[in-house]
Scaffold this motif. Structure first.
Motif, short mmCIF file in Angstrom:
data_model
loop_
_atom_site.label_atom_id
_atom_site.label_comp_id
_atom_site.label_asym_id
_atom_site.label_seq_id
_atom_site.Cartn_x
_atom_site.Cartn_y
_atom_site.Cartn_z
N ASN A 95 11.89 3.42 -5.57
CA ASN A 95 11.57 1.91 -5.60
C ASN A 95 10.03 2.45 -5.79
OD1 ASN A 95 13.72 0.93 -5.07
ND2 ASN A 95 13.73 1.91 -3.05
N ALA A 96 8.96 2.21 -7.07
CA ALA A 96 7.61 2.61 -6.55
C ALA A 96 6.88 1.70 -7.08
CB ALA A 96 7.18 2.92 -7.55
N LEU A 97 5.44 1.19 -6.36
CA LEU A 97 4.76 -0.83 -6.60
C LEU A 97 3.66 0.64 -6.99
CD1 LEU A 97 6.91 -0.45 -4.05
CD2 LEU A 97 5.87 -3.22 -3.50
N ILE A 98 3.03 -0.62 -7.40
CA ILE A 98 1.26 -0.29 -7.79
C ILE A 98 0.65 -0.89 -7.94
CG2 ILE A 98 -0.29 -0.10 -9.61
CD1 ILE A 98 2.50 0.80 -11.40
N ALA A 99 -0.75 -0.95 -6.69
CA ALA A 99 -1.65 -1.97 -6.16
C ALA A 99 -2.83 -2.15 -7.08
CB ALA A 99 -1.70 -1.96 -4.70
N HIS A 100 -3.63 -3.29 -6.56
CA HIS A 100 -4.78 -3.47 -7.22
C HIS A 100 -5.61 -2.10 -6.41
CE1 HIS A 100 -5.60 -7.06 -9.49
NE2 HIS A 100 -4.91 -7.04 -8.38
N GLY A 101 -6.68 -1.44 -7.70
CA GLY A 101 -7.85 -0.82 -7.53
C GLY A 101 -8.23 -0.70 -6.41
N VAL A 102 -8.57 -2.15 -5.74
CA VAL A 102 -9.65 -3.09 -5.45
C VAL A 102 -8.99 -3.10 -3.53
CG1 VAL A 102 -11.22 -3.64 -6.68
CG2 VAL A 102 -9.77 -5.18 -5.91
N SER A 103 -8.02 -2.46 -3.65
CA SER A 103 -6.60 -2.78 -2.39
C SER A 103 -7.59 -3.38 -0.56
CB SER A 103 -5.25 -2.56 -2.79
OG SER A 103 -4.83 -2.56 -3.21
N SER A 104 -7.42 -3.21 -0.48
CA SER A 104 -7.73 -3.26 0.77
C SER A 104 -7.38 -3.33 1.30
CB SER A 104 -8.08 -5.57 1.87
OG SER A 104 -7.62 -6.01 1.35
N PRO A 105 -7.18 -3.40 3.59
CA PRO A 105 -6.22 -2.38 4.50
C PRO A 105 -5.32 -3.34 3.97
CG PRO A 105 -8.05 -1.96 5.26
CD PRO A 105 -8.73 -3.00 3.84
N ARG A 106 -5.28 -4.48 4.01
CA ARG A 106 -4.11 -5.59 4.50
C ARG A 106 -3.06 -5.79 3.62
NH1 ARG A 106 -0.46 -7.81 7.27
NH2 ARG A 106 -2.05 -7.67 9.53
N ALA A 107 -3.97 -5.56 1.89
CA ALA A 107 -3.06 -5.10 0.55
C ALA A 107 -2.39 -3.85 0.68
CB ALA A 107 -4.14 -6.27 -0.33
N VAL A 108 -2.89 -2.96 1.31
CA VAL A 108 -2.06 -1.57 1.10
C VAL A 108 -1.03 -1.86 2.55
CG1 VAL A 108 -2.12 0.63 1.94
CG2 VAL A 108 -3.84 -0.14 0.95
N CYS A 109 -1.14 -2.83 3.61
CA CYS A 109 0.03 -2.98 4.50
C CYS A 109 1.26 -3.65 4.31
CB CYS A 109 -0.37 -3.53 5.54
SG CYS A 109 0.27 -4.42 7.01
N ASN A 110 0.60 -4.59 3.09
CA ASN A 110 1.92 -6.12 2.53
C ASN A 110 2.42 -4.80 1.64
OD1 ASN A 110 1.17 -8.20 4.37
ND2 ASN A 110 -0.22 -8.89 3.29
N MET A 111 1.85 -4.19 0.82
CA MET A 111 2.52 -3.32 -0.09
C MET A 111 3.48 -2.12 0.69
SD MET A 111 0.86 -0.73 -3.34
CE MET A 111 0.13 0.83 -2.18
N VAL A 112 2.54 -2.00 1.61
CA VAL A 112 4.05 -0.66 2.92
C VAL A 112 5.19 -1.75 2.99
CG1 VAL A 112 4.34 0.64 4.66
CG2 VAL A 112 2.26 1.02 3.11
N LEU A 113 4.64 -2.68 3.63
CA LEU A 113 5.97 -3.78 3.59
C LEU A 113 6.92 -4.20 2.71
CD1 LEU A 113 3.98 -6.19 6.63
CD2 LEU A 113 5.79 -4.75 6.79
N GLN A 114 6.66 -4.53 1.75
CA GLN A 114 7.39 -5.12 0.59
C GLN A 114 8.39 -3.17 0.18
OE1 GLN A 114 6.90 -6.13 -4.43
NE2 GLN A 114 5.15 -6.02 -3.31
N ALA A 115 8.06 -2.56 -0.03
CA ALA A 115 8.15 -1.07 -0.42
C ALA A 115 9.15 -0.97 0.86
CB ALA A 115 7.16 -0.18 -0.53
N GLN A 116 9.24 -1.29 2.36
CA GLN A 116 10.23 -1.06 3.21
C GLN A 116 11.54 -2.03 2.75
OE1 GLN A 116 10.14 -0.49 7.91
NE2 GLN A 116 9.93 -3.13 7.42
N LYS A 117 11.47 -3.15 1.98
CA LYS A 117 11.96 -4.41 2.41
C LYS A 117 12.88 -4.22 1.09
CE LYS A 117 13.25 -9.41 2.24
NZ LYS A 117 12.55 -10.84 1.47
N MET A 118 11.90 -3.35 -0.26
CA MET A 118 12.79 -2.82 -1.21
C MET A 118 14.33 -1.58 -1.09
SD MET A 118 10.00 -3.12 -4.30
CE MET A 118 10.73 -1.80 -5.44
N ALA A 119 13.54 -0.79 -0.17
CA ALA A 119 14.21 0.49 0.26
C ALA A 119 15.77 -0.14 0.54
CB ALA A 119 13.99 1.38 1.33
#
Length: 313
Positions: free
Chosen positions: A275-299
């Motif tokens: 499971n790998a996810l790519i975020a925007h280069g300009v990602s804010s802390p909230r975007a990073v948090c939501n990416m981690v939560l999505q990764a958790q759900k994928m796993a």
């Protein structure tokens, strides 16, 4: 569960990434650990600065950084101790259940292909994007940038990948698959879309509803939207620009707020052994948090294992 996060990737790294990890540490499941990969002294210093004292974050040292403008293949070869290389190493050795980065997109794609590799039977892994629906929820569109040129059989696989993702991540029991085209009729489109139509139509494992047009993007005609990466990237960037324009004009609406890239945080790479996810280069802390939560759900949804079962068979 262990979610690896590249602390050094992104325009605002490492500060925004570490802040995002601190937020995510408060929202992930109690048994989830965030593996924050980067220059150990820098990352630990920021965790201390932000007052983090919990035990949900573990720092993994990586002495090198792949910058946003570097050539992906050369950078991965010349920087084996970069945060991206270390992250994929953890994923390959199954010491992480997912890997997330807002860093060099090309390096993330090359790393996926040469480290964890594509699932056996997958012709081209895809980057998926999310489409808000007027009736609520999201659909999935793929590809949105990894494969600018595609063959019909690749588009057919995108329909299969998207169907699995929509079922187990978006909770859509029998997702409808539509082929993005310039008309609804079966004979419309380029040689590519005409050939892809026939393959999708004959595939018994997907619920293919035919061609859709750009005006169908946000309605319920299709839950999975199939297109080549060139078309998908244009659609994705156009949708994101709508949010930026409305936001600049002070116009806010719950539907258009879903166009904000922060809503999901990152785009998954589908069809790889992990499971790998790519975020925007300009990602804010909230975007990073939501990416981690999505990764958790994928796993937890075992998306990668479902791809392996489907295509290896």
């Amino acid at each position: 569960m262990r979610i690896a996060l590249d602390a050094m990737g992104g325009d605002f790294a490492p500060e925004a990434i570490v802040k995002g990890a601190v937020i995510a540490a408060q929202e992930v499941d109690p048994d989830t650990t965030i593996l924050l990969i980067g220059k150990e002294d820098v990352v630990k210093g920021l965790l201390q600065e932000y007052g983090y004292t919990g035990n949900s974050i573990t720092v993994i040292n990586a002495s090198q950084v792949i910058e946003m403008g570097e050539h992906p293949t050369k950078a991965l070869t010349q920087k084996p101790d970069s945060s991206i290389a270390v992250g994929y190493g953890l994923l390959k050795m199954q010491k992480a259940d997912a890997f997330c980065s807002a860093g060099n997109t090309g390096a993330m794609l090359v790393g996926a292909m040469f480290s964890v590799k594509a699932v056996e039977g997958i012709l081209r892994p895809s980057i998926a994007g999310f489409v808000p629906k007027l009736s609520g929820g999201f659909g999935v569109i793929l590809d949105v940038g990894a494969n600018a040129d595609c063959k019909p059989e690749v588009l057919e696989q995108f329909g299969e990948l998207g169907s699995i993702y929509a079922k187990y991540m978006l909770d859509i029991e029998n997702p409808k698959v539509g082929l993005m085209n310039l008309g609804e009729e079966e004979g419309k489109g380029t040689m590519l879309t005409q050939a892809a139509y026939q393959r999708l139509k004959a595939n018994p494992s997907i619920n293919f509803i035919g061609n859709i047009e750009g005006r169908d993007l946000f309605n319920d005609k299709a839950d999975v939207i199939v297109c080549d990466g060139y078309t998908g990237n244009i659609i994705l960037k156009l949708a994101e620009s709508l949010y930026d324009i409305l936001n600049d004009k002070g116009i806010h609406d719950p539907f258009f707020d879903k166009f904000n890239y922060e809503a999901e945080g990152g785009s998954p790479i589908l069809g790889i052994n992990g499971n790998a996810l790519i975020a925007h280069g300009v990602s804010s802390p909230r975007a990073v948090c939501n990416m981690v939560l999505q990764a958790q759900k994928m796993a937890s949804s075992k998306i990668s294992e479902r791809f392996q079962k489907k295509f290896s068979a």
